[in-house]
Design a protein around this motif. Structure first.
Motif, short mmCIF file in Angstrom:
data_model
loop_
_atom_site.label_atom_id
_atom_site.label_comp_id
_atom_site.label_asym_id
_atom_site.label_seq_id
_atom_site.Cartn_x
_atom_site.Cartn_y
_atom_site.Cartn_z
N ALA A 125 0.83 -1.20 0.00
CA ALA A 125 0.00 0.00 0.00
C ALA A 125 0.87 1.26 0.00
O ALA A 125 0.56 2.25 -0.69
N TYR A 126 1.97 1.22 0.76
CA TYR A 126 2.87 2.37 0.82
C TYR A 126 3.48 2.65 -0.54
O TYR A 126 3.49 3.80 -1.02
N HIS A 127 3.99 1.61 -1.20
CA HIS A 127 4.63 1.81 -2.50
C HIS A 127 3.61 2.24 -3.56
O HIS A 127 3.91 3.08 -4.41
N THR A 169 3.91 5.80 -5.48
CA THR A 169 4.11 5.79 -6.93
C THR A 169 2.94 6.42 -7.67
O THR A 169 3.12 7.28 -8.54
N LEU A 170 1.71 6.01 -7.32
CA LEU A 170 0.54 6.53 -8.03
C LEU A 170 0.30 8.00 -7.75
O LEU A 170 -0.16 8.74 -8.63
N SER A 171 0.63 8.47 -6.55
CA SER A 171 0.50 9.91 -6.28
C SER A 171 1.54 10.69 -7.08
O SER A 171 1.28 11.83 -7.50
N VAL A 198 -4.71 4.57 -0.58
CA VAL A 198 -4.07 4.77 -1.88
C VAL A 198 -4.88 5.74 -2.73
O VAL A 198 -4.35 6.70 -3.31
N ILE A 199 -6.21 5.51 -2.80
CA ILE A 199 -7.08 6.38 -3.60
C ILE A 199 -7.06 7.80 -3.05
O ILE A 199 -7.03 8.78 -3.80
N PHE A 255 -5.86 13.45 -3.61
CA PHE A 255 -5.25 14.60 -2.95
C PHE A 255 -4.23 15.27 -3.86
O PHE A 255 -4.27 16.50 -4.07
N VAL A 256 -3.30 14.51 -4.41
CA VAL A 256 -2.26 15.08 -5.28
C VAL A 256 -2.85 15.57 -6.58
O VAL A 256 -2.48 16.64 -7.09
#
Length: 455
Positions: free
Chosen positions: A319-321, A325-327, A386-387, A392-393
């Motif tokens: 979840a952290y990675h 990465t996705l943000s 994650v979402i 947010f970003v």
């Protein structure tokens, strides 16, 4: 040739923050090998804020000596320093000196300061330079600036930074978490996997990226095809007259000499409200724009990144990675959207800012609840965090680009202040979070293998 210029603007933007972003993603490999250990992130936070001496000098020059400072020699200097500093970092980052109370990574800290000066100063030089090109290239530059965080993150992902397996701490045989957790109540320990390539190779990659930025900047200045994309040959005069308007004593003091300098069509739409830029926006609207700019950059560049590990790691390493990465992907995606949908509505800006702040509040709440945030034992919890990071970003990055487009239309001086406020917001955010995270320890991280929460 327009596509060629877009590519150059993007590559130029990548060099803006790629060095410092690369430092942050490489921390899991650097920290075990230096005497500072996990105090290094705190040191980096202070070093980056000290580096704001660069933007401060540039901003004061534009304010008190308008039209004197040309950004191009400054950009050549700082990008060259970035190339040399990252190259030296590849070979010297492990070197230590003994002074004071023990060993210290003098080379790493000194070169980090130089890279921080380079990246911080880029905020008040790269943006004003883009005034020389047509307006559409500014959004492409912002895409490149977003990629300055994504590219090193992807390389670090390929490198295998921070990959951890949970192993049996007491038995001779090593079991992964999936195998050893069944029917075994003993203690597990985190085993960080070796990287696929060294930190030295990673720093050489950063040096190559800075060289690409330098090459793109050279072509943006010297290539004949790009010269045709320049806004006009009267750019310097444009910047000087913007500064003259800035320092006018009264917003109503229009003289016959000022009318041709503004070169604006007549009509109520372009009526000058104030002395800033072209006078399109009132003082209240400008204050609102700059407050939003400072707030958004404080959240995205300092406040929330400082607690990302606390908000994500309780849900697992994956979840952290994914969140990180996705943000990072969301930033250039937002810039790409703004390239085709450049809405300048202040109402939309306010709505997106409130929306992004709401998602940021959820992230902060999960970080405060660490190591036992909501839905920690459900896949839904990991999916939500994650979402939330992506939205947010995405929303706040779009806000930053739209503000950049608005201020670009207001002229050279507005973009200088845009860069200065970006750095001011980031600095205030970092200074407010540093004592909470590093001094008072209000956030707690769980053991990646042994955290147990009440059901």
């Amino acid at each position: 040739m327009s596509l060629f210029t877009h590519i150059l603007a993007c590559l130029f933007g990548i060099g803006s923050w790629v060095a410092i972003n690369g430092m942050w993603v490489e921390l899991p490999l650097i920290v075990p090998a230096i005497p500072e250990g996990w105090y290094l992130p705190s040191y980096l936070t202070i070093i980056i804020q000290m580096a704001n001496i660069g933007p401060l000098f540039i901003t004061l020059m534009h304010r008190f000596r308008p039209g004197v400072l040309d950004e191009r020699p400054v950009i050549y200097t700082i990008v060259t320093v970035g190339v040399v500093a990252t190259l030296l970092l590849a070979f010297l980052w492990k070197r230590t000196l003994t002074f004071g109370d023990g060993e210290h990574s003098a080379a790493l800290l000194s070169l980090s300061f130089l890279l921080s000066v380079v990246d911080c100063t880029s905020s008040v030089t790269f943006l004003p330079f883009m005034m020389r090109l047509q307006p559409q290239y500014l959004t492409t530059y912002f895409i490149g600036e977003g990629l300055s965080g994504l590219v090193p993150a992807l390389v670090a992902l390929i490198q295998g930074v921070g990959v951890v397996h949970c192993k049996n701490a007491s038995a001779n045989a090593n079991f992964s978490m999936e195998n050893s957790s069944w029917g075994f109540d003993g203690e597990l320990q985190a085993d960080y996997q070796p990287a696929n390539f060294s930190a030295q190779v990673f720093f050489l990659f950063l040096s190559a990226m800075m060289m690409v930025c330098l090459g793109a900047f050279l072509l943006l200045n010297l290539h004949p095809a790009v010269e045709r994309e320049h806004k006009s040959k009267g750019y310097v005069d444009d910047s000087q007259r913007v500064e003259k308007i800035d320092i006018s004593q009264s917003p109503n003091s229009e003289t016959p000499e000022q009318t041709p300098m503004l070169d604006l069509p007549e009509g109520p739409v372009i009526k000058r409200h104030r002395s800033f830029g072209k006078g399109t926006y009132s003082r209240t609207e400008l204050v609102f724009i700059f407050v939003v700019l400072a707030w958004v950059n404080a959240l995205t560049n300092a406040v929330l990144p400082s607690v990302q590990s606390y908000s994500c790691l309780p849900y697992g390493n994956q979840a952290y990675h994914l969140a990180a990465t996705l943000s990072s992907v969301a930033n250039p995606v937002a810039c790409f959207i703004a390239l085709f949908v450049p809405i300048r509505s202040l109402v939309l800006m306010a709505v997106l800012t409130v929306t992004g702040t709401g998602f940021g509040a959820y992230i902060m709440a999960m970080a405060a609840l660490s190591p036992c945030p909501l839905l920690i034992d459900h896949d839904l919890g990991a999916a939500l965090i994650v979402i939330t990071w992506v939205i947010f970003v995405l929303t706040l990055s779009y806000v930053k680009v739209i503000i950049g487009v608005i201020l670009r239309d207001e002229g050279h001086s507005a973009l200088v202040w845009c860069g200065a406020v970006v750095q001011l917001g980031s600095m205030l955010g970092a200074l407010s979070m540093f004592p909470l995270v590093s001094v008072y320890g209000l956030f707690q991280s769980g053991d990646p293998c042994n955290t147990k929460c009440p059901q």
